[in-house]
Design a protein around this motif. Structure first.
Motif, PDB file in Angstrom:
ATOM      1  N   ILE A   1      35.056  33.669  40.483  1.00 25.44           N
ATOM      2  CA  ILE A   1      34.139  33.449  41.095  1.00 25.44           C
ATOM      3  C   ILE A   1      33.062  33.983  40.066  1.00 25.44           C
ATOM      4  O   ILE A   1      31.799  33.614  40.182  1.00 25.44           O
ATOM      5  CB  ILE A   1      34.466  32.793  42.381  1.00 25.44           C
ATOM      6  CG1 ILE A   1      33.045  32.783  43.064  1.00 25.44           C
ATOM      7  CG2 ILE A   1      34.986  34.124  43.073  1.00 25.44           C
ATOM      8  CD1 ILE A   1      33.399  31.853  44.064  1.00 25.44           C
ATOM      9  N   SER A   3      31.348  35.855  37.811  1.00 21.79           N
ATOM     10  CA  SER A   3      30.945  35.551  36.660  1.00 21.79           C
ATOM     11  C   SER A   3      30.364  34.730  36.692  1.00 21.79           C
ATOM     12  O   SER A   3      29.056  34.706  36.476  1.00 21.79           O
ATOM     13  CB  SER A   3      32.023  35.874  35.874  1.00 21.79           C
ATOM     14  OG  SER A   3      32.345  37.195  35.495  1.00 21.79           O
ATOM     15  N   GLN A   4      31.042  33.466  37.367  1.00 20.36           N
ATOM     16  CA  GLN A   4      30.772  31.920  36.751  1.00 20.36           C
ATOM     17  C   GLN A   4      29.182  32.420  38.455  1.00 20.36           C
ATOM     18  O   GLN A   4      27.986  31.786  37.102  1.00 20.36           O
ATOM     19  CB  GLN A   4      31.448  31.185  37.499  1.00 20.36           C
ATOM     20  CG  GLN A   4      32.869  31.051  36.719  1.00 20.36           C
ATOM     21  CD  GLN A   4      33.961  30.850  37.254  1.00 20.36           C
ATOM     22  OE1 GLN A   4      34.091  31.424  38.336  1.00 20.36           O
ATOM     23  NE2 GLN A   4      34.862  30.194  36.569  1.00 20.36           N
ATOM     24  N   ILE A   8      25.442  31.513  36.493  1.00 20.70           N
ATOM     25  CA  ILE A   8      24.510  30.186  36.913  1.00 20.70           C
ATOM     26  C   ILE A   8      23.444  30.668  37.535  1.00 20.70           C
ATOM     27  O   ILE A   8      22.228  29.633  36.728  1.00 20.70           O
ATOM     28  CB  ILE A   8      25.833  29.299  37.631  1.00 20.70           C
ATOM     29  CG1 ILE A   8      26.500  28.620  36.794  1.00 20.70           C
ATOM     30  CG2 ILE A   8      24.280  28.122  38.602  1.00 20.70           C
ATOM     31  CD1 ILE A   8      27.585  28.102  37.871  1.00 20.70           C
ATOM     32  N   ARG A  13      26.399  40.725  38.129  1.00 23.78           N
ATOM     33  CA  ARG A  13      27.058  40.191  39.050  1.00 23.78           C
ATOM     34  C   ARG A  13      27.662  41.549  39.392  1.00 23.78           C
ATOM     35  O   ARG A  13      27.287  42.478  39.846  1.00 23.78           O
ATOM     36  CB  ARG A  13      28.491  40.621  38.084  1.00 23.78           C
ATOM     37  CG  ARG A  13      29.261  39.561  36.962  1.00 23.78           C
ATOM     38  CD  ARG A  13      30.096  39.689  36.202  1.00 23.78           C
ATOM     39  NE  ARG A  13      30.431  41.273  34.980  1.00 23.78           N
ATOM     40  CZ  ARG A  13      30.382  42.219  35.332  1.00 23.78           C
ATOM     41  NH1 ARG A  13      31.858  42.080  35.822  1.00 23.78           N
ATOM     42  NH2 ARG A  13      30.469  43.235  34.456  1.00 23.78           N
ATOM     43  N   ALA A  30      27.329  33.296  27.523  1.00 25.25           N
ATOM     44  CA  ALA A  30      26.909  32.422  28.729  1.00 25.25           C
ATOM     45  C   ALA A  30      25.864  31.369  28.254  1.00 25.25           C
ATOM     46  O   ALA A  30      26.164  30.737  29.011  1.00 25.25           O
ATOM     47  CB  ALA A  30      25.713  33.555  29.054  1.00 25.25           C
ATOM     48  N   PHE A  33      28.391  28.313  27.894  1.00 24.53           N
ATOM     49  CA  PHE A  33      28.991  28.210  29.500  1.00 24.53           C
ATOM     50  C   PHE A  33      27.757  27.209  30.048  1.00 24.53           C
ATOM     51  O   PHE A  33      28.237  26.150  30.124  1.00 24.53           O
ATOM     52  CB  PHE A  33      29.355  29.431  29.471  1.00 24.53           C
ATOM     53  CG  PHE A  33      29.796  29.267  31.285  1.00 24.53           C
ATOM     54  CD1 PHE A  33      30.816  28.674  31.591  1.00 24.53           C
ATOM     55  CD2 PHE A  33      28.470  29.587  32.600  1.00 24.53           C
ATOM     56  CE1 PHE A  33      31.210  28.318  33.265  1.00 24.53           C
ATOM     57  CE2 PHE A  33      29.399  28.978  33.924  1.00 24.53           C
ATOM     58  CZ  PHE A  33      30.103  28.168  33.786  1.00 24.53           C
ATOM     59  N   ILE A  37      28.030  23.158  30.838  1.00 21.61           N
ATOM     60  CA  ILE A  37      27.874  22.701  32.568  1.00 21.61           C
ATOM     61  C   ILE A  37      27.226  21.718  32.240  1.00 21.61           C
ATOM     62  O   ILE A  37      26.951  20.351  32.364  1.00 21.61           O
ATOM     63  CB  ILE A  37      27.552  24.139  32.956  1.00 21.61           C
ATOM     64  CG1 ILE A  37      28.809  25.000  34.067  1.00 21.61           C
ATOM     65  CG2 ILE A  37      27.265  23.122  34.711  1.00 21.61           C
ATOM     66  CD1 ILE A  37      28.086  25.963  34.043  1.00 21.61           C
ATOM     67  N   LEU A  47      33.818  22.929  38.265  1.00 26.17           N
ATOM     68  CA  LEU A  47      33.032  23.793  38.259  1.00 26.17           C
ATOM     69  C   LEU A  47      33.094  24.239  40.004  1.00 26.17           C
ATOM     70  O   LEU A  47      33.259  24.857  40.562  1.00 26.17           O
ATOM     71  CB  LEU A  47      32.831  24.627  37.395  1.00 26.17           C
ATOM     72  CG  LEU A  47      31.384  25.530  37.891  1.00 26.17           C
ATOM     73  CD1 LEU A  47      32.955  27.090  38.025  1.00 26.17           C
ATOM     74  CD2 LEU A  47      30.397  26.009  36.914  1.00 26.17           C
ATOM     75  N   VAL A  51      34.555  26.439  42.723  1.00 22.79           N
ATOM     76  CA  VAL A  51      33.996  27.789  43.480  1.00 22.79           C
ATOM     77  C   VAL A  51      33.643  27.228  44.627  1.00 22.79           C
ATOM     78  O   VAL A  51      33.225  28.619  45.699  1.00 22.79           O
ATOM     79  CB  VAL A  51      31.892  27.562  42.786  1.00 22.79           C
ATOM     80  CG1 VAL A  51      31.451  28.403  43.841  1.00 22.79           C
ATOM     81  CG2 VAL A  51      31.922  28.621  41.265  1.00 22.79           C
ATOM     82  N   LEU A  97      30.827  35.557  29.867  1.00 22.40           N
ATOM     83  CA  LEU A  97      31.954  35.076  31.023  1.00 22.40           C
ATOM     84  C   LEU A  97      33.333  34.359  30.410  1.00 22.40           C
ATOM     85  O   LEU A  97      33.742  34.300  29.749  1.00 22.40           O
ATOM     86  CB  LEU A  97      31.135  33.810  31.509  1.00 22.40           C
ATOM     87  CG  LEU A  97      32.100  32.877  32.158  1.00 22.40           C
ATOM     88  CD1 LEU A  97      32.173  33.844  34.209  1.00 22.40           C
ATOM     89  CD2 LEU A  97      31.815  31.739  32.630  1.00 22.40           C
ATOM     90  N   VAL A  99      36.534  32.965  31.555  1.00 20.32           N
ATOM     91  CA  VAL A  99      37.291  31.696  32.223  1.00 20.32           C
ATOM     92  C   VAL A  99      38.250  32.026  32.361  1.00 20.32           C
ATOM     93  O   VAL A  99      38.864  31.802  31.118  1.00 20.32           O
ATOM     94  CB  VAL A  99      36.818  30.637  31.214  1.00 20.32           C
ATOM     95  CG1 VAL A  99      36.912  29.681  32.084  1.00 20.32           C
ATOM     96  CG2 VAL A  99      34.615  30.055  31.077  1.00 20.32           C
TER      97      VAL A  99
END
Length: 100
Positions: A1, A3-4, A8, A13, A30, A33, A37, A47, A51, A97, A99
Motif C-alpha cells: 500500500i 508504494s502504491q 499515485i 514513501r 511507476a 503502473f 491504472i 487497487l 487500498v 513499485l 506489486v
C-alpha cells in the motif's frame, strides 16, 4: 500500500517494509503502473478496493492500540500531529513499485 499510494500521489514513501519470509515480487516502473491504472478500469477498481481495505484495517488496529493505551494511562496524542517535511525528506522516492 505504501508504494502504491506514493506512486499515485507522486510523493515520498513514508515507510520501508522488511519481509520476514522469502518472496518473489514483480517490479513495475511507476509510469507503467500509472498507465495500467489509467487504461484498465478493472485494475483500478481492484487497487481501490485493496487500498480501501488496507486503510480500514489499519484504522481499526490503531483504534484498538489507542484504547489499549488509554486504559493504561499512556498518552499517544503526540502521534496525532502531521508528519513534518524534514522527516518526510529522509525517505527516498522510488521510481519502481513492487506489486505484491
Amino acid at each position: 500500500i505504501t508504494s502504491q499510494l506514493a506512486v499515485i500521489q507522486n510523493k515520498f514513501r513514508l515507510l520501508n517494509l522488511i519481509d520476514i519470509q522469502d518472496r518473489v515480487f514483480l517490479r513495475i516502473d511507476a509510469t507503467e503502473f500509472l498507465a495500467v491504472i489509467k487504461n484498465d478500469a478493472m485494475v483500478a477498481t481492484s487497487l481501490l478496493r485493496s487500498v480501501g481495505k488496507q486503510l480500514t484495517d489499519r484504522a481499526s488496529r490503531l483504534s484498538v492500540i489507542r484504547a489499549y493505551a488509554v486504559e493504561r494511562g499512556i498518552d499517544l496524542s503526540d502521534l496525532d500531529s502531521p508528519i513534518n517535511k524534514a522527516s518526510e525528506g529522509q525517505n527516498l522516492r522510488h521510481p519502481q513499485l513492487c506489486v505484491c
